[in-house]
Design an enzyme around this catalytic site. Structure first.
Site, PDB file in Angstrom:
ATOM      1  N   GLY A 401      -8.811  -6.878   5.638  1.00  0.00           N
ATOM      2  CA  GLY A 401      -7.775  -6.656   4.634  1.00  0.00           C
ATOM      3  C   GLY A 401      -6.695  -7.711   4.725  1.00  0.00           C
ATOM      4  N   GLY A 404       1.184  -8.226   3.233  1.00  0.00           N
ATOM      5  CA  GLY A 404       2.350  -9.098   3.186  1.00  0.00           C
ATOM      6  C   GLY A 404       2.596  -9.831   4.481  1.00  0.00           C
ATOM      7  N   LYS A 422      -5.189  -9.486  13.959  1.00  0.00           N
ATOM      8  CA  LYS A 422      -4.244  -9.729  12.860  1.00  0.00           C
ATOM      9  C   LYS A 422      -3.640 -11.118  13.002  1.00  0.00           C
ATOM     10  CE  LYS A 422      -0.248  -7.601  10.570  1.00  0.00           C
ATOM     11  NZ  LYS A 422       0.683  -6.444  10.608  1.00  0.00           N
ATOM     12  N   ASP A 517       8.273   1.860   6.594  1.00  0.00           N
ATOM     13  CA  ASP A 517       7.283   1.580   5.552  1.00  0.00           C
ATOM     14  C   ASP A 517       6.146   2.596   5.628  1.00  0.00           C
ATOM     15  OD1 ASP A 517       6.294   0.279   3.354  1.00  0.00           O
ATOM     16  OD2 ASP A 517       5.369  -1.363   4.474  1.00  0.00           O
TER      17      ASP A 517
END
Length: 721
Positions: A401, A404, A422, A517
């Site tokens: 995936g 941002g 990541k 978030d």
């Protein structure tokens, strides 16, 4: 001696080839093709002159008009092209509204750029959607669907305009938000609210509002304390009014059959322009330690570690050859030089690793480790070689995936363990990377994604997490997997697990942590479909003595706490509001934002509150929930969500209270299901009866969180009080 002479000749041949290759590969376009227009370089696959030789196909044709390059397929000016990152910078039109009479043309006709079917898309990583106006909601619309949006507010337009810092659009007169992936065309719609006087163009204004996609740049840490500070190609309203177009970054790929890809570069499948298939095109890269244009044959060359020019290489080759044939002493000298070269090369590699370590916040991380902020025993430092092997050199086919903050790859370590790697998109600002690393190193909870380690040796920092196989809650809930549908029991369990994780962050961690978030895309599902809270890049650790933290507004439209939006004061109740929206998604099966709902209730939170006030709660509850769940328990969960969405944060429950109530409701629901199953078995087997006379005299469960509503009308009355 013969073997040593062979080694020396091999060294000289390599030096000569490097010098020749560097001279030949300084070109960026095929022979005979123009490679510049004005001051802009035009590298292949872009080009002019002969098609299918100087440029890939008609999409990549450049037209040079008075020393200014234009991308002919879309008719927009080009300011730069970068083949290494697969981007092209163009000058893009601005959308304007409510303009003065002399600007009537811009009131009705907005120039639209359509990239559908092309190898280009608007870059999510390098652009932002920005809206400038007063008391307006601006929506970015693509293919008739609202895909993004933001709100700008102000009390007195003139007063705000005199004091506004447009470089940092945080919702006061100017707002900004990220773009969705695969955006190839868009339009903009605006809706005004508040006083109409604030929405009309003043005598000094050309137009009352502007909306645009624009390239943005992050300011380095040493220049600004606020890590979210960014600036655009304009700094004030005067600049924006005078501009007709602004800089925008497009990403591109080579669609199948466009050109014959070279053998010198490393070409991989990509899905830059479409998510419908595993890949929509290909991109090429020069391999590690090489540079150049990978789209032309022989376009990649290796960097000269000594830093001399080509003439210096030729001189070394000449004198080395003379030394070989003049004396054995020269041979020994060259062998010694080879050892020195190897030592220098090792030192260069080590310097590069140290440089990347410092640039990626290694010194700051070491400082926090020494101060006890990071639990060193729980994390491991991975080498770049380990992670490159695990992810097949960060192959695009391994991408799980994009977001941002960066891109997540699936990898397998040498011991066979599956991990998620990541790669941060830091662009000189490592605060989010360090922040997520420090926070996750403090957390030990079964419903929070586990951090395994990091790597700071690459130009871009890397974090390594446990692999969560079943995607995120948003995809699973709104995709409606028919093979394993989301039952009411699963929804209650997942809600309870999320609440428990947030309660742990707020109250049980070594220092209170506010996630900032909370949304369904940040809730991952493991192999047993248990919830795992993820993505802590925006999170903040709060001192135990503090009650709130003042920050620039950050969050996701549809989940953002209205009180936090207006005050910029972050409290634990901001996470409670966002969790309330996730709870509504589980109850209703609807998305947090939808253009299909009434105009005044496009957000799920507003739609829910409106339905409750109009006594239409069960009109919006998911059919599966209504069919499987006990009505009283559904009303209890809705009641809890309603309290989480209170506009006044002080009236919202704490995550501790939310967790306790959800656990009680889930226990009651399981008791109810067991009782239903027991009655069903008695009907099927009437001869088998179990009579317990003491049950009738048993005291009922009087848990403080129990729900004892006797009818829907009574429940709704209590719910709306």
């Amino acid at each position: 001696m013969v073997l040593e002479l062979f080694y020396v000749m091999l060294i000289l041949c390599c030096i000569h080839n490097l010098a020749f290759t560097q001279d030949e590969n300084s070109r960026i376009a095929p022979f005979g093709c123009n490679s510049t227009c004005g001051n802009v370089e035009i590298p292949f696959p872009f080009g002019m002159n002969e098609p299918n030789y100087c440029y890939a196909d008609h999409w990549f044709q450049i037209e040079c008009r008075h020393d200014t390059p234009y991308l002919k397929s879309i008719g927009l000016e080009v300011s730069s092209i970068d083949v290494s990152s697969g981007t092209i910078d163009i000058m893009h039109p601005i959308h304007r509204w409510n303009c003065k009479p002399q600007h009537n043309a811009t009131n009705t006709e907005q120039e639209v750029v359509d990239l559908r079917g092309s190898p280009f898309v608007y870059s999510q990583a390098h652009n932002m959607f920005v809206s400038v106006g007063c008391n307006e909601i601006s929506f970015l619309v693509s293919n008739g669907t609202q895909v993004s949006g933001c709100v700008s507010i102000c009390d007195d337009k003139k007063d705000v305009e005199e004091n506004i810092e447009i470089q940092n659009c945080n919702g006061k007169y100017c707002c900004a938000t990220s773009l969705p992936l695969y955006l190839s065309e868009f339009n903009v719609t605006t809706e005004s609210f508040g006083s109409n006087n604030n929405n009309r163009a003043s005598d000094d204004d050309e137009c009352s509002s502007y909306a645009l996609i624009v390239q943005y740049f992050r300011v380095p840490d040493y220049m600004r304390y606020d890590s979210s500070y960014a600036y655009y190609r304009w700094n004030s309203m005067t600049d924006l009014r005078s501009l007709k177009k602004v800089g925008v970054v497009l990403e591109w790929e080579i669609h199948n059959s466009s050109i014959r890809l070279p053998r010198s570069g490393h070409c991989v499948n990509t899905n830059i322009t479409s998510a419908k298939n595993n890949h929509s095109g290909r991109r090429c890269y020069c391999l590690e330690d090489s540079y150049g244009n990978p789209y032309i044959e022989g376009g990649c060359s290796y960097a000269n570690d000594y830093g001399d020019n080509g003439e210096g290489n030729k001189n070394r080759s000449k004198w080395a050859i003379i030394g070989v044939f003049s004396s054995v002493g020269s041979i020994i000298f060259l062998l010694g030089s080879w050892r020195v070269y190897k030592a220098v090369r090792r030192r260069i590699v080590q310097n590069r690793i140290e440089k990347n370590f410092k640039k990626n916040g290694g010194l700051l991380l070491e400082k926090r480790m020494s101060s006890g902020e990071v639990n060193v025993d729980k994390v491991k430092h991975f080498t770049l070689k380990e992670l490159e092997k695990a992810t097949d050199n960060f192959n695009m086919n391994r991408v799980l995936g994009k977001g941002g903050q960066g891109t997540v790859y699936k990898g397998m370590l040498v011991d066979g363990k599956i991990v998620a790697v990541k790669k941060f998109r830091v662009q000189g600002n490592v605060e989010e990377f360090i922040n997520e690393f420090v926070i996750l190193s403090q957390i030990n909870h079964r419903n929070v994604v586990k951090l395994l380690g990091c790597c700071l040796e690459k130009e871009i920092p890397l974090l390594v997490y446990e692999f969560i196989p079943n995607g995120n809650l948003y995809e699973y809930l709104h995709g409606q997997n028919e093979d394993l549908p989301m039952t009411w029991d699963m929804r209650l369990r997942i809600a309870s697990e999320i609440a428990g994780a947030l309660f742990y962050l707020h109250a049980a961690a070594s220092q209170p942590i506010y996630h900032r978030d909370v949304k369904s895309t940040n809730i991952l599902l493991d192999g047993k479909y248990r919830a795992k809270v993820a993505d802590f890049g925006a999170s903040r650790m709060i001192s135990i003595e503090d009650t709130h933290l003042t920050t620039v507004v950050q969050g996701t439209f549809g989940y953002l706490d209205p009180e936090y939006f207006h005050t910029s004061q972050l409290t634990e109740k901001s996470d409670v509001y966002s969790f309330g929206v996730v709870l509504l998604e589980l109850l209703t099966g609807q998305k947090p934002l939808s253009s299909l709902r009434p105009k005044e209730a496009k957000s799920l939170a507003s739609y829910f509150v409106l339905s409750v006030e109009e006594d239409r709660l069960f009109d919006i509850i998911d059919d599966r929930v209504t069919k499987e769940g006990d009505k009283e328990h559904i009303i209890a969960v809705a009641n809890l969500a309603y309290r989480c969405l209170e506009l006044n944060g002080k009236r919202r429950p704490t995550m501790k209270e939310v967790t306790r109530e959800l656990d009680e409701i889930w226990k009651l629901e399981r008791k109810f299901n067991n009782a239903q199953q027991h009655r069903h078995e008695e009907i099927e087997h009437p001869a088998i009866e179990y009579h317990h006379p003491w049950v009738a005299n048993s005291a009922p469960d009087t848990s403080p969180s129990d729900v004892s509503l006797t009818s829907e009308s009574e429940a709704m009355h209590i719910l709306t009080e």
